[in-house]
Design a protein around this motif. Structure first.
Motif, PDB file in Angstrom:
ATOM      1  N   HIS A  72      13.385  32.364  11.291  1.00 47.18           N
ATOM      2  CA  HIS A  72      12.116  32.964  11.713  1.00 47.18           C
ATOM      3  C   HIS A  72      11.158  33.238  10.561  1.00 47.18           C
ATOM      4  O   HIS A  72      10.208  34.002  10.718  1.00 47.18           O
ATOM      5  N   ALA A 131      18.889  41.471  13.192  1.00 42.41           N
ATOM      6  CA  ALA A 131      18.341  42.713  12.632  1.00 42.41           C
ATOM      7  C   ALA A 131      19.423  43.757  12.332  1.00 42.41           C
ATOM      8  O   ALA A 131      19.278  44.551  11.394  1.00 42.41           O
ATOM      9  N   VAL A 188       5.890  33.585   9.333  1.00 39.50           N
ATOM     10  CA  VAL A 188       7.003  33.973  10.207  1.00 39.50           C
ATOM     11  C   VAL A 188       6.779  33.348  11.582  1.00 39.50           C
ATOM     12  O   VAL A 188       5.654  32.967  11.918  1.00 39.50           O
ATOM     13  N   LEU A 191       6.368  33.742  15.262  1.00 43.87           N
ATOM     14  CA  LEU A 191       6.021  34.759  16.259  1.00 43.87           C
ATOM     15  C   LEU A 191       6.510  34.297  17.637  1.00 43.87           C
ATOM     16  O   LEU A 191       6.837  33.122  17.836  1.00 43.87           O
ATOM     17  N   PHE A 218      14.724  45.405  16.602  1.00 46.72           N
ATOM     18  CA  PHE A 218      13.712  45.117  17.630  1.00 46.72           C
ATOM     19  C   PHE A 218      14.033  45.765  18.969  1.00 46.72           C
ATOM     20  O   PHE A 218      13.142  46.194  19.688  1.00 46.72           O
ATOM     21  N   ALA A 226      21.299  38.660  20.505  1.00 48.39           N
ATOM     22  CA  ALA A 226      21.480  37.286  20.997  1.00 48.39           C
ATOM     23  C   ALA A 226      20.710  37.034  22.296  1.00 48.39           C
ATOM     24  O   ALA A 226      21.222  36.420  23.222  1.00 48.39           O
ATOM     25  N   GLY A 243      20.166  49.473  19.878  1.00 48.40           N
ATOM     26  CA  GLY A 243      21.594  49.143  19.836  1.00 48.40           C
ATOM     27  C   GLY A 243      22.238  49.842  18.657  1.00 48.40           C
ATOM     28  O   GLY A 243      21.613  50.024  17.608  1.00 48.40           O
ATOM     29  N   TRP A 301      -0.173  45.070  10.613  1.00 49.63           N
ATOM     30  CA  TRP A 301       1.183  45.354  11.098  1.00 49.63           C
ATOM     31  C   TRP A 301       2.217  44.851  10.110  1.00 49.63           C
ATOM     32  O   TRP A 301       3.155  45.550   9.754  1.00 49.63           O
ATOM     33  N   GLU A 339       6.001  30.732  19.389  1.00 48.31           N
ATOM     34  CA  GLU A 339       5.787  29.676  18.394  1.00 48.31           C
ATOM     35  C   GLU A 339       7.074  28.900  18.174  1.00 48.31           C
ATOM     36  O   GLU A 339       8.166  29.397  18.456  1.00 48.31           O
ATOM     37  N   GLY A 374      31.625  47.600  15.634  1.00 56.12           N
ATOM     38  CA  GLY A 374      31.443  48.421  14.435  1.00 56.12           C
ATOM     39  C   GLY A 374      30.204  47.958  13.685  1.00 56.12           C
ATOM     40  O   GLY A 374      29.553  46.976  14.065  1.00 56.12           O
ATOM     41  N   ASN A 416      29.352  43.867  15.928  1.00 54.28           N
ATOM     42  CA  ASN A 416      28.221  44.605  16.497  1.00 54.28           C
ATOM     43  C   ASN A 416      28.772  45.930  17.020  1.00 54.28           C
ATOM     44  O   ASN A 416      29.874  45.939  17.568  1.00 54.28           O
TER      45      ASN A 416
HETATM   46  C1  BJW Z   1      24.136  46.424  14.441  1.00 52.68           C
HETATM   47  C2  BJW Z   1      24.048  47.538  13.662  1.00 52.68           C
HETATM   48  C3  BJW Z   1      24.877  47.543  12.564  1.00 52.68           C
HETATM   49  C4  BJW Z   1      22.676  47.847  15.214  1.00 52.68           C
HETATM   50  N1  BJW Z   1      25.692  46.521  12.327  1.00 52.68           N
HETATM   51  N2  BJW Z   1      24.915  45.393  14.299  1.00 52.68           N
HETATM   52  C5  BJW Z   1      15.270  29.793  26.369  1.00 52.68           C
HETATM   53  C6  BJW Z   1      15.585  30.771  27.300  1.00 52.68           C
HETATM   54  C7  BJW Z   1      14.760  31.918  27.419  1.00 52.68           C
HETATM   55  C8  BJW Z   1      13.625  32.086  26.632  1.00 52.68           C
HETATM   56  C9  BJW Z   1      13.328  31.111  25.727  1.00 52.68           C
HETATM   57  C10 BJW Z   1      14.130  29.990  25.597  1.00 52.68           C
HETATM   58  N3  BJW Z   1      13.602  29.214  24.617  1.00 52.68           N
HETATM   59  C11 BJW Z   1      12.514  29.839  24.112  1.00 52.68           C
HETATM   60  C12 BJW Z   1      12.311  30.974  24.768  1.00 52.68           C
HETATM   61  C13 BJW Z   1      11.154  31.924  24.514  1.00 52.68           C
HETATM   62  C14 BJW Z   1      11.382  32.905  23.386  1.00 52.68           C
HETATM   63  C15 BJW Z   1      12.572  33.776  23.736  1.00 52.68           C
HETATM   64  O1  BJW Z   1      13.691  33.547  23.327  1.00 52.68           O
HETATM   65  N4  BJW Z   1      12.334  34.835  24.476  1.00 52.68           N
HETATM   66  C16 BJW Z   1      13.400  35.742  24.874  1.00 52.68           C
HETATM   67  C17 BJW Z   1      13.115  37.118  24.297  1.00 52.68           C
HETATM   68  C18 BJW Z   1      13.504  35.735  26.342  1.00 52.68           C
HETATM   69  N5  BJW Z   1      11.589  32.189  22.139  1.00 52.68           N
HETATM   70  C19 BJW Z   1      10.573  31.837  21.347  1.00 52.68           C
HETATM   71  O2  BJW Z   1       9.406  32.089  21.627  1.00 52.68           O
HETATM   72  C20 BJW Z   1      10.922  31.075  20.097  1.00 52.68           C
HETATM   73  N6  BJW Z   1      10.174  29.896  19.995  1.00 52.68           N
HETATM   74  C21 BJW Z   1      10.517  28.773  20.630  1.00 52.68           C
HETATM   75  O3  BJW Z   1      11.519  28.707  21.306  1.00 52.68           O
HETATM   76  O4  BJW Z   1       9.661  27.720  20.382  1.00 52.68           O
HETATM   77  C22 BJW Z   1       9.639  26.648  21.292  1.00 52.68           C
HETATM   78  C23 BJW Z   1       8.620  27.055  22.284  1.00 52.68           C
HETATM   79  C24 BJW Z   1       7.324  27.094  21.887  1.00 52.68           C
HETATM   80  C25 BJW Z   1       6.347  27.473  22.793  1.00 52.68           C
HETATM   81  C26 BJW Z   1       6.742  27.807  24.095  1.00 52.68           C
HETATM   82  C27 BJW Z   1       8.088  27.760  24.464  1.00 52.68           C
HETATM   83  C28 BJW Z   1       9.042  27.384  23.542  1.00 52.68           C
HETATM   84  C29 BJW Z   1      10.524  31.850  18.860  1.00 52.68           C
HETATM   85  C30 BJW Z   1      11.252  33.117  18.715  1.00 52.68           C
HETATM   86  C31 BJW Z   1      10.732  33.848  17.473  1.00 52.68           C
HETATM   87  C32 BJW Z   1      11.206  35.263  17.509  1.00 52.68           C
HETATM   88  N7  BJW Z   1      10.459  36.011  16.594  1.00 52.68           N
HETATM   89  C33 BJW Z   1      10.864  37.397  16.369  1.00 52.68           C
HETATM   90  C34 BJW Z   1       9.729  38.069  15.611  1.00 52.68           C
HETATM   91  C35 BJW Z   1       9.649  37.563  14.165  1.00 52.68           C
HETATM   92  C36 BJW Z   1       8.484  38.117  13.461  1.00 52.68           C
HETATM   93  C37 BJW Z   1       8.595  39.609  13.308  1.00 52.68           C
HETATM   94  O5  BJW Z   1       9.576  40.081  12.725  1.00 52.68           O
HETATM   95  O6  BJW Z   1       7.699  40.286  13.762  1.00 52.68           O
HETATM   96  O7  BJW Z   1      12.082  37.454  15.645  1.00 52.68           O
HETATM   97  S1  BJW Z   1      11.263  38.282  17.843  1.00 52.68           S
HETATM   98  C38 BJW Z   1      12.513  39.276  17.170  1.00 52.68           C
HETATM   99  O8  BJW Z   1      13.765  39.019  17.859  1.00 52.68           O
HETATM  100  C39 BJW Z   1      12.694  38.775  15.732  1.00 52.68           C
HETATM  101  C40 BJW Z   1      14.187  38.667  15.635  1.00 52.68           C
HETATM  102  O9  BJW Z   1      14.527  37.747  14.622  1.00 52.68           O
HETATM  103  C41 BJW Z   1      14.606  38.254  17.010  1.00 52.68           C
HETATM  104  C42 BJW Z   1      16.044  38.532  17.332  1.00 52.68           C
HETATM  105  O10 BJW Z   1      16.320  39.897  17.344  1.00 52.68           O
HETATM  106  P1  BJW Z   1      17.710  40.401  16.784  1.00 52.68           P
HETATM  107  O11 BJW Z   1      17.846  40.064  15.373  1.00 52.68           O
HETATM  108  O12 BJW Z   1      18.784  39.975  17.691  1.00 52.68           O
HETATM  109  O13 BJW Z   1      17.508  41.991  16.848  1.00 52.68           O
HETATM  110  P2  BJW Z   1      17.691  42.999  18.059  1.00 52.68           P
HETATM  111  O14 BJW Z   1      16.920  44.221  17.729  1.00 52.68           O
HETATM  112  O15 BJW Z   1      17.417  42.360  19.347  1.00 52.68           O
HETATM  113  O16 BJW Z   1      19.242  43.340  18.051  1.00 52.68           O
HETATM  114  C43 BJW Z   1      19.821  44.135  17.017  1.00 52.68           C
HETATM  115  C44 BJW Z   1      21.333  44.133  17.235  1.00 52.68           C
HETATM  116  O17 BJW Z   1      21.936  44.758  16.114  1.00 52.68           O
HETATM  117  C45 BJW Z   1      21.790  44.916  18.473  1.00 52.68           C
HETATM  118  O18 BJW Z   1      22.703  44.131  19.219  1.00 52.68           O
HETATM  119  C46 BJW Z   1      22.492  46.153  17.894  1.00 52.68           C
HETATM  120  O19 BJW Z   1      23.560  46.635  18.714  1.00 52.68           O
HETATM  121  C47 BJW Z   1      22.975  45.614  16.581  1.00 52.68           C
HETATM  122  N8  BJW Z   1      23.184  46.616  15.539  1.00 52.68           N
HETATM  123  N9  BJW Z   1      23.081  48.393  14.248  1.00 52.68           N
HETATM  124  C48 BJW Z   1      25.697  45.462  13.217  1.00 52.68           C
HETATM  125  N10 BJW Z   1      24.850  48.623  11.751  1.00 52.68           N
END
Ligand code: BJW
Length: 250
Positions: free
Chosen positions: A125, A26, A165, A167, A37, A197, A40, A72, A170, A236, A220
Motif C-alpha cells: 500500500h 496495522a 500510498v 487509497l 484502522f 484481513a 481489535g 491528514w 485505487e 496474542g 492476532n
Molecule cells: C494486533 C495487535 C497486536 C491489534 N499484535 N495484532 C474483493 C472483495 C471485496 C472488496 C474488494 C475486493 N477487491 C477490491 C476490493 C475493494 C477494496 C476493499 O478491499 N474493500 C474492503 C474494505 C471491502 N480494495 C481496494 O480498494 C484496493 N484496491 C484494489 O483492489 O484495486 C483494484 C480496484 C480498483 C478500482 C476499483 C476496484 C478494484 C486498495 C486497498 C488499499 C487499502 N488502503 C488502506 C489505506 C492506505 C492509506 C492510508 O493508510 O491511509 O490501507 S485501507 C487500510 O486497510 C490500510 C491498511 O493497509 C488496510 C488493512 O488494514 P489492516 O492492516 O488489516 O488493519 P486493521 O485495522 O483492519 O486491523 C488491525 C488488526 O490488528 C486487527 O485484527 C487487530 O485485532 C490486530 N491487532 N493489536 C497483533 N498488538
C-alpha cells in the motif's frame, strides 16, 4: 487450532520451514503506538477531525480536496516520526536471514519494518514518507514534517504531488502484488500477523498460500476472517509472540 503461546510443535514447524512468507497489517505496529484502522486487541484507532479514514484515505477525497488529504497525512507523519519499531518488527527483521526464501509483505505504510532492519520488503500500500508527482509520475522521498508546502512539489518537474500510498478504490503499484502472490504460492509456511484481513487483494494472499500447500499461522489478539483458514491462530500481541519463535528454540 487456537493457542495463546508458541509451543514446541510450532517451533518445530518454524525450524523445518524453507520458504517463508509473512503478511503484516496495522496490528504489528500497534505496540509502537501506531493507531490501527478497525481496532481489535486494545489498539487505538486512527481518527482525525471526526472524519472516517475510509473517506480521508480515498481516491474521491484526493480528487476533490487534495489539500485536505495532505493535511491528514501531515498529521499522521507528525505522529509517526516520534515512534520506533517494537520487538515484533525486530523479530521479523531477524527472520529474514534464517530461511532459504523469505518474503515480508506489508500493508503498512509506516516504514517501521525498514527502521527495524528488514530489507526485502514488499509494501503493498505504499509508503507515507514518499510522494508521487501528479504531472510526471516520479516518486520521491518527502520526509519533511511538518510539510513546508502543501502539496510538496516534484523534485524532477516541479509539479504538485500526492502521497505515494494506495487509497481505497485505487490499484496497487504495478508488480508488487504479483511478487507477493508468487512468494505466497511458493511458501511452505505463511504467517498472517496483525491484520483484520478484510482489505483485498492483500487478504487473498493467505488463500493463495493455502492453495499452494502452505501451513498458515496467524498472530492476532483476536480471531479474524482468516482464522478459519489458519492451521494455527496464536492469540496474542505480535510484539510478545513473534520473539518467542527465536528465543524458545532448543
Ligand atoms: C494486533 C495487535 C497486536 C491489534 N499484535 N495484532 C474483493 C472483495 C471485496 C472488496 C474488494 C475486493 N477487491 C477490491 C476490493 C475493494 C477494496 C476493499 O478491499 N474493500 C474492503 C474494505 C471491502 N480494495 C481496494 O480498494 C484496493 N484496491 C484494489 O483492489 O484495486 C483494484 C480496484 C480498483 C478500482 C476499483 C476496484 C478494484 C486498495 C486497498 C488499499 C487499502 N488502503 C488502506 C489505506 C492506505 C492509506 C492510508 O493508510 O491511509 O490501507 S485501507 C487500510 O486497510 C490500510 C491498511 O493497509 C488496510 C488493512 O488494514 P489492516 O492492516 O488489516 O488493519 P486493521 O485495522 O483492519 O486491523 C488491525 C488488526 O490488528 C486487527 O485484527 C487487530 O485485532 C490486530 N491487532 N493489536 C497483533 N498488538
Amino acid at each position: 487450532m487456537v493457542l495463546t503461546e508458541v509451543t514446541g510443535e510450532l517451533i518445530h514447524i518454524f525450524d523445518s520451514a524453507r520458504n517463508v512468507a509473512v503478511l503484516t497489517g496495522a496490528g504489528v505496529s500497534a505496540e509502537s503506538g501506531v493507531p490501527t484502522f478497525r481496532g481489535g486487541g486494545d489498539a487505538t484507532m486512527w481518527s482525525w477531525r471526526g472524519r472516517p479514514v475510509t473517506e480521508l484515505s480515498s481516491a474521491e477525497m484526493l480528487a476533490t480536496d487534495p489539500t485536505l488529504v495532505w493535511e491528514w497525512f501531515d498529521y499522521r507523519r507528525g505522529l509517526l516520526k516520534e515512534l520506533s519499531p517494537n520487538p515484533g518488527h525486530y523479530a521479523l527483521a531477524e527472520w529474514e536471514g534464517r530461511f532459504e526464501n523469505f518474503a515480508l509483505i506489508t500493508q503498512n505504510i509506516d516504514d517501521l519494518h525498514r527502521a527495524a532492519g528488514s530489507m526485502n520488503l514488499l509494501e503493498l500500500h505504499g509508503n507515507i514518507w514518499r510522494a508521487r508527482c501528479l504531472r510526471c509520475s516520479s516518486t520521491f522521498e518527502a520526509r519533511e514534517s511538518p510539510l513546508e508546502q502543501n502539496p510538496p512539489l516534484c523534485l524532477v518537474c516541479g509539479g504538485p504531488s500526492r502521497p505515494d500510498v494506495v487509497l481505497f478504490g485505487e490499484s496497487l503499484p504495478e508488480g508488487v502484488f504479483e511478487r507477493a502472490e508468487e512468494a505466497a504460492s511458493r511458501a511452505d509456511l505463511f504467517f498472517v500477523i496483525g491484520t483484520s484481513a478484510v482489505v483485498y487483494p492483500a487478504a487473498s494472499l493467505p488463500i493463495a498460500a493455502k492453495q499452494g500447500g502452505a501451513r498458515i499461522i496467524e498472530v492476532n489478539p483476536e480471531r479474524t476472517d482468516i482464522s478459519i483458514l489458519a492451521d494455527v491462530t496464536v492469540l496474542g500481541r505480535a510484539g510478545e509472540i513473534l520473539p518467542q519463535f527465536v528465543t524458545q528454540r532448543g
